[in-house]
Design a protein around this motif. Structure first.
Motif, PDB file in Angstrom:
ATOM      1  N   THR A   3       3.492  -1.823   4.061  1.00 56.09           N
ATOM      2  CA  THR A   3       4.047  -0.553   3.615  1.00 56.09           C
ATOM      3  C   THR A   3       5.284  -0.839   2.777  1.00 56.09           C
ATOM      4  N   THR A  21       0.838  -1.193   0.000  1.00 60.09           N
ATOM      5  CA  THR A  21       0.000   0.000   0.000  1.00 60.09           C
ATOM      6  C   THR A  21       0.869   1.236   0.000  1.00 60.09           C
ATOM      7  N   GLY A  75      -6.359  -3.283   7.964  1.00 62.14           N
ATOM      8  CA  GLY A  75      -7.463  -2.400   7.626  1.00 62.14           C
ATOM      9  C   GLY A  75      -8.761  -2.879   8.259  1.00 62.14           C
ATOM     10  N   TYR A 112      -3.933  -0.114  10.839  1.00 63.54           N
ATOM     11  CA  TYR A 112      -3.427  -0.280  12.198  1.00 63.54           C
ATOM     12  C   TYR A 112      -2.193  -1.167  12.179  1.00 63.54           C
ATOM     13  N   LEU A 117      -0.017  -3.561   7.953  1.00 61.47           N
ATOM     14  CA  LEU A 117      -1.094  -2.626   8.242  1.00 61.47           C
ATOM     15  C   LEU A 117      -2.422  -3.373   8.120  1.00 61.47           C
ATOM     16  N   LYS A 147      -2.163   4.448   2.225  1.00 62.62           N
ATOM     17  CA  LYS A 147      -3.385   3.884   2.794  1.00 62.62           C
ATOM     18  C   LYS A 147      -3.196   3.755   4.307  1.00 62.62           C
ATOM     19  N   THR A 148      -4.239   4.070   5.051  1.00 67.33           N
ATOM     20  CA  THR A 148      -4.126   3.995   6.496  1.00 67.33           C
ATOM     21  C   THR A 148      -4.517   2.611   6.985  1.00 67.33           C
TER      22      THR A 148
END
Length: 67
Positions: free
Chosen positions: A44, A8, A52, A14, A50, A11-12
């Motif tokens: 990342t 990604t 989502g 956790y 990460l 893109k956000t």
């Protein structure tokens, strides 16, 4: 999608430590679920996992006790 997860950019999500803390589980448990193919977090450019919203929904299903 690669077997190691989606790459990604911008893109956000956790990070593994935040998800582990939110669900009161050990980060190794999340890594195990990934190795078993149950979760596929995005990555990342630095290869950080990460998680989502879809990953969290799937995790909740995995952790849900049988009725």
């Amino acid at each position: 999608m690669s077997p190691r997860g989606r790459k990604t950019r911008g893109k956000t999500g956790y990070m593994i430590s935040a998800v582990a803390e939110m669900y009161n589980i050990h980060p190794q448990t999340l890594r195990l679920y990934e190795r078993e193919g149950l979760l596929v977090p995005s990555r990342t450019d630095g290869n950080t996992r990460l998680y989502g919203d879809e990953d969290l929904e799937r995790l909740e299903t995995i952790l849900k006790p049988d009725a």
